[in-house]
Design an enzyme around this catalytic site. Structure first.
Site, PDB file in Angstrom:
ATOM      1  N   HIS A 381       0.848  -1.246   0.105  1.00 55.94           N
ATOM      2  CA  HIS A 381      -0.207  -0.016  -0.021  1.00 55.94           C
ATOM      3  C   HIS A 381       1.014   1.186   0.195  1.00 55.94           C
ATOM      4  CE1 HIS A 381      -4.075  -1.316   0.455  1.00 55.94           C
ATOM      5  NE2 HIS A 381      -3.562  -2.351   1.128  1.00 55.94           N
ATOM      6  N   LYS A 573      -8.799  13.860   4.246  1.00 57.46           N
ATOM      7  CA  LYS A 573      -8.053  12.751   4.263  1.00 57.46           C
ATOM      8  C   LYS A 573      -7.189  12.777   5.562  1.00 57.46           C
ATOM      9  CE  LYS A 573      -6.325  13.822   0.154  1.00 57.46           C
ATOM     10  NZ  LYS A 573      -6.542  12.825  -0.835  1.00 57.46           N
ATOM     11  N   ARG A 574      -6.554  11.772   5.896  1.00 58.72           N
ATOM     12  CA  ARG A 574      -5.558  12.032   7.100  1.00 58.72           C
ATOM     13  C   ARG A 574      -4.502  12.959   6.604  1.00 58.72           C
ATOM     14  NH1 ARG A 574      -5.921   8.057  11.219  1.00 58.72           N
ATOM     15  NH2 ARG A 574      -3.760   9.002  11.917  1.00 58.72           N
ATOM     16  N   LYS A 579       0.886  14.529   1.688  1.00 56.66           N
ATOM     17  CA  LYS A 579      -0.689  14.849   1.124  1.00 56.66           C
ATOM     18  C   LYS A 579      -0.736  16.178   0.881  1.00 56.66           C
ATOM     19  CE  LYS A 579      -2.836  10.819   3.281  1.00 56.66           C
ATOM     20  NZ  LYS A 579      -3.333   9.896   2.308  1.00 56.66           N
ATOM     21  N   THR A 681      -8.318   6.935  -2.398  1.00 57.89           N
ATOM     22  CA  THR A 681      -9.511   6.324  -3.027  1.00 57.89           C
ATOM     23  C   THR A 681     -10.640   7.489  -2.601  1.00 57.89           C
ATOM     24  OG1 THR A 681      -9.653   5.266  -0.685  1.00 57.89           O
ATOM     25  CG2 THR A 681      -9.524   3.972  -2.525  1.00 57.89           C
ATOM     26  N   LYS A 685     -14.236   8.638  -4.914  1.00 57.55           N
ATOM     27  CA  LYS A 685     -15.507   9.109  -4.278  1.00 57.55           C
ATOM     28  C   LYS A 685     -16.155  10.350  -4.753  1.00 57.55           C
ATOM     29  CE  LYS A 685     -14.095   6.282  -0.282  1.00 57.55           C
ATOM     30  NZ  LYS A 685     -13.194   6.266   0.845  1.00 57.55           N
TER      31      LYS A 685
END
Ligand code: D6G
Length: 847
Positions: A381, A573-574, A579, A681, A685
């Site tokens: 992952h 998101k986290r 990110k 992901t 969405k």
């Protein structure tokens, strides 16, 4: 109360994805609801609380599942198909009530039944705690996969841990994150059923005894903890299949610590039971980061040991529990069992399977190894080094001495193979060894997983290429046939039917049926209406209604009024440096400066939302939350700015909040440094719900762009993976970017000088100095391109028709990202099982 007359709206509902409300079903639901209120909750309507109603409703809905559940499991025993076991330390399930009703097609009936009883479905739905047994994408992926496996009629099982406390509750005070424990079981969990009859012993510690006559060492003097299973039904979408998620809870054995030396200290021995039961106490709250604590290693082994014993028990019995002698032939194991390892977290399954087959079943090493490899498959992952598990040999030796011993043997044999293929290539052997020597002796769990599996997959095309070329290159050179790609997906049931029923209904109306919900590629047909003004208006209307609902939530929860005509720009998101939420903040400050400098400029109004949890020990991530909240305070209270720009931190982002946020967003931020986000992901969405993406060519964004008919329907910007690599190689100097761009320089200087935190002006100096001196994730290098892309976004949003077209083209292109497609690929290319589209008969009577 009498039934309300059917309005036009009600009639429309009858052909809705929410199901058809039949009179006889409604009275059945009312009867069951009242029965549960009376017999299960022991309450009457005078004293019942909303929670009593919620539980009564859950039991009413659960009743519709049990017959199907029992029947499905009987069907598997009758047909004896190959079973799939998805082993994961995380299952981020969220709420279950609405999902169950949606998958059984009974939402309208329940809605109507409750209405007739003077109750409101939405209020009761909000009573449900999220099952937050996951951190982020990896755990939610496991949950989406369960939905797809049941929908595809696969004989599949999720195996995980029933943590007493899931992911912490995030509270923001003083603009900072605080953590509270998530006591999700405090009112009881109506969806689980304990199965004490399937309790399983799990051994820890002890030592190895080498028999005089030779042979495998014996693991003796161990401490035992019992694994108690709790089963949760997983319904497929309107196909009468119900699979099982089995979660293990740790229980001290009755005689725990009551051994002779403890006699006389009964009370302390009873209190000591907590020590054993702590194994399943709490989810480790890290995303993409491994802490290396003994308790976590215990959790990993606990899951693996219990699950393997359980699945072998199931393999050994067939035809309703009678022992079928021919089946105890373990050589058939890979014909009947596929085990998928969700990252390396359950990778002790490899040495554990070897231990069972060699030490307990008495098989030869070679036979056991062949069976193990043929059953196991490993999903990688991430390539972030801090997320790759390496367990200290010392710890393993202490906790699981026999497993360490087996890992050494696996490694020895593997090293022999490497030496055979590349004689004398010692550096390569060093790189490929499962046992690392420096900085301390550790076991590399990814190497163990690759060696012990027949298939290894990345989670998006780009990521699968990256692992072959970088972290696992040597392994790819040795066994290229093992490496595969399985691009992640999301279940369109939760992420459209449940969270955005109006959009789902609109699509049903256009496509003339709801078949597309189990064959999402059909969404492509929507392209033919991408220029149809009526359809575009209808899509925009649904988006606006969703935006109003979210605006209402934001005002109620945080007291911030947002303008529903503004561009809803969202990154949820986290919180993690890679990110790049900080780059999003740099853009927000840039907009603030532009508005301040030119208050009358024609700026497209925006609401910038960020949501996500920081790991409790991740200081920089917490600083990023703090900075966002402080900038938001200044922006939102400045009358010169706040009609054009608002900033909202979405506190305690979790599955149930995602369901409210995602349908209401116009712009989805997917802006990680190229090469760092394995898939993502959330990106999918948003796309399915008609948001347009601003993003880098990273993870699954690449494939989203590929799927789009017009490439301008996504705002791609920034360095590509090879450009990131080239700049790193050349020597990246963030300071030069800072100096070269006056707008960027001004933003960074404001952070340095405490513009947003005047009472504590040094607060963010660290963020500044990190940015201009190190900037590991290259925010400053991508800043200019990001701002330019945001300017393009604003220009496009200014034309509502153009924006609606983009939304429709994105929805139409999102079909590839159904987890049904992902699971079909796993089934065919890794597990060798056949998805079955047949619908099981209704279970009238269960045997
Ligand atoms: C689930 C459903 C129940 C079934 C039980 C055991 O709780 O109907 O009997 O699983 O299933 P196996 O573990 O024997 O497959």
């Amino acid at each position: 109360m009498s039934a309300k007359p059917l309005s036009d709206e009600d009639k429309k509902k009858q052909i809705s994805v929410r199901g058809i409300a039949q009179v006889e079903d409604i009275s059945g639901i009312k009867e069951a609801f009242n029965r549960h209120l009376h017999y299960t909750q022991a309450k009457d309507r005078k004293v019942a609380t909303e929670r009593d109603y919620f539980f009564s409703l859950c039991y009413t809905v659960r009743e519709k599942l049990v017959g199907r559940w029992i029947r499905t499991q009987q069907h598997y025993y009758e047909k004896d198909p190959k079973r799939v076991y998805y082993l994961s330390l995380e299952f981020y399930m969220g709420r279950t009530l609405t999902n169950t009703m949606a998958n059984l097609g009974m939402q309208s009936q329940v809605d109507e039944a409750l209405y007739q009883m003077g109750l409101e479905l939405e209020t009761l739905e909000e009573k449900e705690e999220d099952a937050g047994l996951g951190n982020g994408g990896l755990g939610r992926l496991a949950a989406c996969f369960l939905d797809s496996m049941a929908t595809l009629g696969l004989a599949a099982y999720g195996y995980g841990i029933r943590y007493d406390y899931g992911i912490f509750t995030q509270k923001i005070f003083n603009d900072e994150q605080h953590e509270e424990t998530d006591d999700w079981l405090k009112f009881g969990n109506p969806w689980e059923i304990a199965r004490p009859e399937y309790q399983i012993p799990v051994h820890f510690y002890g030592k190895l005894h080498y028999p005089k006559e030779g042979g495998a060492p014996q693991w003796v003097d161990t401490e035992v903890v019992m694994a108690m299973p709790y089963d949760t039904p997983i319904p497929g979408f309107r196909n009468n299949y119900v699979n099982t998620l089995r979660l293990w809870s740790a229980k001290a054995p009755t005689a725990f610590h009551l051994s002779s030396f403890n006699v006389g200290d009964y009370l302390n021995a009873v209190c000591d039971r907590n020590l054993a039961e702590n194994i399943s106490r709490v989810l480790y709250p890290n995303d993409n980061f491994i802490e290396g604590k003994e308790l976590r290693l215990k959790q990993e082994y606990f899951l693996v040991a219990a699950s393997l014993q359980d699945l072998l028990r199931r393999f050994k019995v067939s035809k309703f529990g009678t022992l079928d002698k021919s089946r105890v032939d373990l050589s058939k194991l890979p014909d009947k069992v596929a085990i998928q390892l969700n990252d390396t977290h359950p990778s002790l399954a490899i040495p554990e399977m070897m231990r069972i087959l060699v030490d307990i079943e008495g098989m030869s090493w070679d036979d056991a190894w062949s069976l193990t490899q043929r059953c196991m498959a490993y999903t990688n992952h991430t390539v972030l080094p801090e997320a790759l598990e390496r367990w200290s040999v010392k710890m393993l030796e202490f906790l699981l001495p026999r497993h360490l011993n087996i890992i050494y043997e696996i490694n020895q044999r593997f090293m022999d193979k490497v030496a055979q293929k590349w004689p004398g290539d010692f550096p390569r052997m060093g790189r490929m060894s499962i046992v690392e020597e420096l900085p301390e002796k550790r076991i590399n769990m990814a190497h163990l997983s690759i060696v012990g599996s027949h298939a290894i997959n990345g989670v998006a095309a780009l990521h699968s290429e990256i692992i072959k070329e970088t972290v696992f290159k040597d392994f790819f050179d040795m066994e290229p046939e093992k490496f595969q790609n399985k691009t992640n997906g999301i279940t369109p049931r939760r992420w459209l039917v449940l969270c955005n029923p109006s959009l789902a209904d609109l699509i049903v109306e256009k496509l003339g049926s709801d078949d597309w919900l189990t064959d999402l590629s059909q969404l492509r047909k929507l392209e033919q209406w991408a220029e149809d003004p009526q359809f575009l208006m209808a899509v925009s209307r649904v988006k606006n209604e969703n935006k109003q609902r979210l605006a209402h939530y934001i005002e109620k929860e945080y007291g911030i009024k947002v303008d529903c005509h503004s561009l809803f720009d969202c990154q949820v998101k986290r919180i993690h440096e890679y990110k790049r939420q900080l780059m999003n903040i740099l853009h927000a400050i840039t907009l603030y400066n532009r508005i301040k400098a030119n208050p009358n400029a024609n700026i497209v109004p925006r609401t910038i939302m960020i949501g996500g949890k920081a790991a409790p020990g991740y200081w920089t991530a917490k600083q990023i939350i703090n900075l966002f909240c402080r900038v938001a305070r200044v922006v939102n209270s400045d009358p010169m700015v706040n009609t054009k720009l608002k900033m909202v931190f979405l506190e305690n982002y979790r599955v149930s909040l995602a369901e409210k946020v995602i349908p209401a967003v116009d712009l989805s931020e997917q802006i990680s440094t190229a090469g760092t986000e394995a898939s993502g992901t959330g990106n999918m969405k948003f796309m399915l719900n008609g948001a347009v993406t601003i993003g880098t060519l990273d993870g699954a964004n690449v494939e989203m762009l590929e799927e789009l008919t017009n490439k301008e329907d996504m705002f791609i910007f920034g360095m590509k993976v090879n450009e990131v690599e080239a700049l790193k190689k050349k020597g990246y100097n963030p300071y030069s970017f800072y100096q070269a761009d006056p707008e960027l320089k001004c933003v960074c200087d404001m952070i340095r000088d405490g513009y947003f935190n005047r009472e504590n002006p040094d607060l963010f100096k660290g963020i500044y100095s990190n940015l201009v001196n190190h900037d590991h994730y290259m925010l400053l290098a991508d800043y200019k391109a990001y701002i330019a892309a945001q300017d393009r976004v604003a220009r496009h949003y200014a034309s509502p028709t153009r924006w609606a077209q983009m939304a429709v083209m994105n929805i139409a292109a999102s079909g590839k990202f159904s987890s049904d497609r992902t699971i079909t690929d796993y089934a065919q290319e890794i597990w060798d099982v056949k998805p079955c589209k047949d619908i099981l008969p209704e279970p009238h009577q269960t045997k």
